[in-house]
Structures are given as structure tokens and as C-alpha cells.
Design an enzyme around this catalytic site. Structure first.
Site, PDB file in Angstrom:
ATOM      1  N   VAL A 119       0.701  -1.077   0.192  1.00 38.23           N
ATOM      2  CA  VAL A 119      -0.106  -0.119  -0.093  1.00 38.23           C
ATOM      3  C   VAL A 119       0.785   1.208  -0.177  1.00 38.23           C
ATOM      4  O   VAL A 119       0.656   2.266  -0.902  1.00 38.23           O
ATOM      5  CB  VAL A 119      -0.945   0.041   1.084  1.00 38.23           C
ATOM      6  CG1 VAL A 119      -1.850   1.406   1.223  1.00 38.23           C
ATOM      7  CG2 VAL A 119      -1.947  -1.256   1.126  1.00 38.23           C
ATOM      8  N   CYS A 120       1.714   1.169   0.843  1.00 37.57           N
ATOM      9  CA  CYS A 120       2.686   2.539   0.855  1.00 37.57           C
ATOM     10  C   CYS A 120       3.424   2.712  -0.286  1.00 37.57           C
ATOM     11  O   CYS A 120       3.395   3.790  -0.809  1.00 37.57           O
ATOM     12  CB  CYS A 120       3.795   2.165   1.845  1.00 37.57           C
ATOM     13  SG  CYS A 120       3.128   2.031   3.478  1.00 37.57           S
ATOM     14  N   THR A 121       4.022   1.484  -1.141  1.00 41.59           N
ATOM     15  CA  THR A 121       4.759   1.851  -2.244  1.00 41.59           C
ATOM     16  C   THR A 121       3.844   2.122  -3.311  1.00 41.59           C
ATOM     17  O   THR A 121       3.968   3.054  -4.302  1.00 41.59           O
ATOM     18  CB  THR A 121       5.765   0.452  -2.669  1.00 41.59           C
ATOM     19  OG1 THR A 121       4.897  -0.545  -2.618  1.00 41.59           O
ATOM     20  CG2 THR A 121       6.901   0.684  -1.807  1.00 41.59           C
ATOM     21  N   VAL A 124       3.193   5.903  -3.160  1.00 43.04           N
ATOM     22  CA  VAL A 124       4.403   6.557  -3.805  1.00 43.04           C
ATOM     23  C   VAL A 124       4.245   6.470  -5.387  1.00 43.04           C
ATOM     24  O   VAL A 124       4.609   7.609  -5.831  1.00 43.04           O
ATOM     25  CB  VAL A 124       5.727   5.654  -3.182  1.00 43.04           C
ATOM     26  CG1 VAL A 124       6.781   6.374  -3.951  1.00 43.04           C
ATOM     27  CG2 VAL A 124       5.920   5.872  -1.805  1.00 43.04           C
TER      28      VAL A 124
END
Ligand SMILES: *[C@@H]1O[C@H](CO)[C@@H](O)[C@H](O)[C@H]1NC(C)=O
Ligand SMILES: *[C@@H]1O[C@H](CO)[C@@H](O)[C@H](O)[C@H]1NC(C)=O
Ligand SMILES: *[C@@H]1O[C@H](CO)[C@@H](O)[C@H](O)[C@H]1NC(C)=O
Ligand SMILES: *[C@@H]1O[C@H](CO)[C@@H](O)[C@H](O)[C@H]1NC(C)=O
Ligand SMILES: *[C@@H]1O[C@H](CO)[C@@H](O)[C@H](O)[C@H]1NC(C)=O
Length: 364
Positions: A119-121, A124
Site C-alpha cells: 500500500v505504501c509503495t 508513492v
């Protein structure tokens, strides 16, 4: 461009083995014990190192969301999730929380870290101005060096046993089998790499929260394949066909000539399977974190140097030692490399080395 060539394994160790002398330690996980007791010995041993690593992650989280809200969210929300996770993993998680004194929500987080991380990447990746992305990545990666240092003492080899016999072996961070290497008897080896994708893991996580729970979490899928698959073909089939919560690459090796493949997965299905094909001159397959039919991100091209070194090595000369050399060539080896694992399926061998990348060395 020079591929690394150590004159011997000992020379390699002398150069890079600065963090801890001796091999990565072995622990047994006895699958005949009740799930909540399986991890007691390991966790008891690693308690201090775990606490240090968690503090580093909290510091990072608090640096991004200074109010402390992120940590609060994990501690309050995630414990509720444990009951929805499949057995026996939910009981193992509760056991780990009991023994370690780590907050239940944080133990849950580490078990579903793969999905959360995608999710984080994917967030980004959606900032498609490359400057912003670079800045953000650089920052995250730079900060994560300190975490990768904290992870090094947690690298362990695990021997999963049933009826006092090895079922499979793995190398990972304590019980956190998210960035993993697995060896199943003399039958297959399995590695998983993160695949960046716009639909990351958040749709999967959202579906799970809303009650649609037919997908498999990465760590539970890989554990279950390792505990139950009896052949390379069966492992390949299950890794390709099982619905997951986040995309991934699986790198599978077998014990016969030609048994080796990269499975490129979306959440729902296998998009592509690239197999070794010696007749076509493809005597190896190689995966970093990009689809093999696309160019890697220019800032993060570890594929070209690794392939150059594989090509220079040649098929006749491939061995654990020459693989070591390939994986020691910068920037394949970089500041984020915590450990290198070598597996030889036919011999049932799994060797892991904690790594240090001497300067000058790329951050990733
Ligand atoms: C990376 O982090 C270190 C310490 O946190 C800092 O001193 C250094 O300037 C950072 N490097 C870059 C390129 O941001
Ligand atoms: C388990 O196996 C080890 C060696 O493989 C042996 O020393 C030990 O006695 C066995 N334990 C049991 C309970 O069978
Ligand atoms: C190779 O794997 C097959 C299962 O796919 C197994 O039956 C066979 O015993 C293995 N060979 C060796 C040498 O372990
Ligand atoms: C390595 O060899 C393969 C097969 O001959 C070739 O397709 C590939 O372009 C080579 N890669 C590099 C980086 O030399
Ligand atoms: C392969 O290994 C042999 C024996 O160690 C060595 O003489 C030869 O130069 C190697 N070939 C390559 C391409 O590295």
C-alpha cells in the site's frame, strides 16, 4: 563494470562478515506444539533485538505522522483483526505477543506487513512526477537504513519440524516471514519479491475488513504451501492460482533440470510464468522488483548488472560460490541488503549471511 570475484568463500567472509562472526543461528519451530507455544524459544532469545527494531519503526512512523496517530492506529485497530486471520496463524500471533510483550496489534502488523508495505509503495508510485517520487523514495530508503541495521540481529534460520523431521527451512527476521527464503526438503525452493502495482494491497485489505475473506495473506500462503505442497508442480500451481490480497513475484526452483520459474502475480491471478528453457539459452531466470518484460526503473536497475554477472559466470561454472559473487556485486548488493541466502535444492542446502555493503555503496 566489474563483477565481484572473491578468490574463496573465506575471503568473502573476511570482507563482509563484519556484523557478527559465525553463521546465522538456527532455531527449531516444532509444528507439533500448540500454535501459541511454537515461537517461544526464538522470541525469548530475541526479545531485546525485537524491542530495538520496533522502536526504530515507531520512530520512523512518528517522523512521518508526528502526532503519534499511526502507532495509535496500529495498537488499537489491528488487535481486532487477529480473530479474522486463519488458524493456526492467529494463535501463533497471540502466543508471540504473550511471550514477547510486544503489543498484539504490532505482532499482527508484522504478519501482514507485506500487504501493508505494498500500500505504501503504491501510494508513492501514484505521485507520477518523478522528482517527487525520487525525493520521497530517497527519504524513506535513507531512513530505512537505520531499520535495516536493526533487522540484522533478527536474521535467523528456521527449521520447521513435524514428527521430529524437517518439513522445511527458511531464513527471515524472527517470526516475520515476509521477505523470505524457503527450502522445502529436496523438492523446491521459494522466494517472494515485492511487486509494485497501482492496485497494491489496499483493495485486498479493504475487502478483508469489509468481510470478503477469500484471498490469502502472503505470509500465510507461503507457509501453507511450504507445509503442504509435495512437488514443484503443486507449489507452482498453488502460488499461481490462489487469490491473494496483494500482487507479488514468486521465484520457484525445483530439483530437476529446467525446474525454475518466476510467477508474476496480480492479486487475483498469475499474469505470466517465465520458465527456465535451456534450449532457448535461458539457463537462469532472474527477478528483482520489476516485471521481466519491462525495463526496470532507471534509478533501481539491479537486473542488468546481475544478468551481466550471470552471463559472465556461464552455466558450467554456476555454484553456490559464484552465486555469492553475483549477489555481492554492487548495486545488487546495496545499503538495504540485510542478508544473502543461497539455496541448493538437490542438496537440501540453505546458507545465509548477514551483509554489510562497504562504501562507496548505493543506498539501494
Ligand atoms: C541520510 O540520513 C542520514 C542520517 O539520518 C543523514 O545524515 C544524511 O544526510 C541522509 N542522506 C541523504 C542523502 O538524505
Ligand atoms: C529428534 O531427532 C533428534 C536427531 O535427529 C534426536 O536426537 C532426538 O532424540 C529426536 N527426538 C525425539 C523425541 O524423537
Ligand atoms: C525431487 O522432487 C520430487 C517431487 O517433485 C521427489 O519425488 C523426488 O524425490 C525429489 N528428488 C530428490 C533427489 O530429492
Ligand atoms: C545475458 O544473456 C542473455 C542470453 O544470452 C541475453 O539475452 C541478455 O541480453 C544478456 N544480458 C546482459 C545484461 O548481458
Ligand atoms: C570456469 O571455471 C574454471 C575452473 O575454475 C575456470 O578455469 C574458468 O575460467 C571459468 N570460466 C569462466 C567463464 O569464468
Amino acid at each position: 563494470f566489474m563483477c565481484t570475484r572473491f578468490p574463496s568463500k573465506n575471503a568473502f567472509k573476511a570482507t563482509f562478515y563484519t556484523f557478527r562472526v559465525g553463521a546465522v543461528g538456527w532455531y527449531t519451530v516444532d509444528l507439533d506444539l500448540p500454535p501459541n507455544k511454537r515461537w517461544t524459544a526464538l522470541i525469548t532469545d530475541k526479545k531485546t533485538d525485537l524491542a530495538n527494531m520496533i522502536q526504530a519503526i515507531k520512530d520512523l512512523a512518528n517522523a512521518f505522522v508526528p502526532s503519534g496517530r499511526l502507532v495509535e492506529l496500529v495498537d488499537i485497530t489491528l488487535p481486532l483483526m487477529v480473530e479474522t486471520l486463519p488458524s493456526p496463524f492467529n494463535d501463533e500471533i497471540k502466543g508471540i505477543a504473550d511471550v514477547s510483550g510486544i503489543h498484539l496489534g504490532e505482532v499482527v502488523l508484522f504478519n501482514i506487513f507485506y500487504e501493508v508495505f505494498t500500500v505504501c509503495t503504491s501510494v508513492v508510485n501514484q505521485r507520477n512526477d518523478s522528482k517527487g517520487k525520487f525525493g520521497f523514495c530517497w527519504d524513506v530508503k535513507n531512513k530505512s537504513w537505520s531499520i535495516s541495521e536493526k533487522l540484522k540481529p533478527l536474521v535467523v534460520n528456521l527449521d520447521f519440524k513435524r514428527n521430529n523431521q524437517t518439513v522445511f527451512k527458511s531464513t527471515n527476521f524472527a517470526w516475520i516471514y515476509t521477505f523470505i527464503y524457503f527450502l522445502f526438503q529436496h523438492i523446491f525452493s521459494l522466494t517472494m519479491n515485492e511487486r509494485f502495482s497501482l492496485d497494491g494491497g489496499y483493495i485486498g485489505i479493504l475487502e478483508w475488513i469489509l468481510g470478503q475473506r477469500d484471498g490469502m495473506w502472503m505470509s500465510f500462503l507461503t507457509r501453507s504451501v511450504l507445509e503442504n505442497a509435495n512437488s514443484y508442480e503443486e507449489a507452482k500451481h498453488r502460488l499461481a492460482e490462489t487469490k491473494m490480497l496483494a500482487p507479488a513475484y514468486f521465484i520457484l526452483g525445483g530439483n530437476r533440470t529446467g525446474q525454475g520459474c518466476i510467477i508474476t502475480r496480480s492479486r487475483l491471478l498469475s499474469i505470466d510464468v517465465l520458465e527456465i528453457d535451456v534450449k532457448l539459452g535461458r539457463w537462469y531466470v532472474l527477478e528483482t522488483n520489476y516485471d521481466h518484460w519491462k525495463e526496470p526503473l532507471f534509478l533501481d536497475d539491479r537486473r542488468t548488472p546481475a544478468m551481466k554477472c550471470m552471463n559472465q559466470t556461464t552455466q558450467t561454472n554456476i555454484s553456490l560460490k559464484t552465486m555469492y559473487d553475483v549477489l555481492s556485486t554492487k548495486p545488487v548488493l546495496n545499503k538495504l541488503t540485510t542478508y544473502t541466502t543461497l539455496m541448493q535444492v538437490s542438496e537440501g542446502k540453505l546458507e545465509s549471511y548477514i551483509r554489510d555493503c562497504p562504501d562507496p555503496c548505493m543506498p539501494w
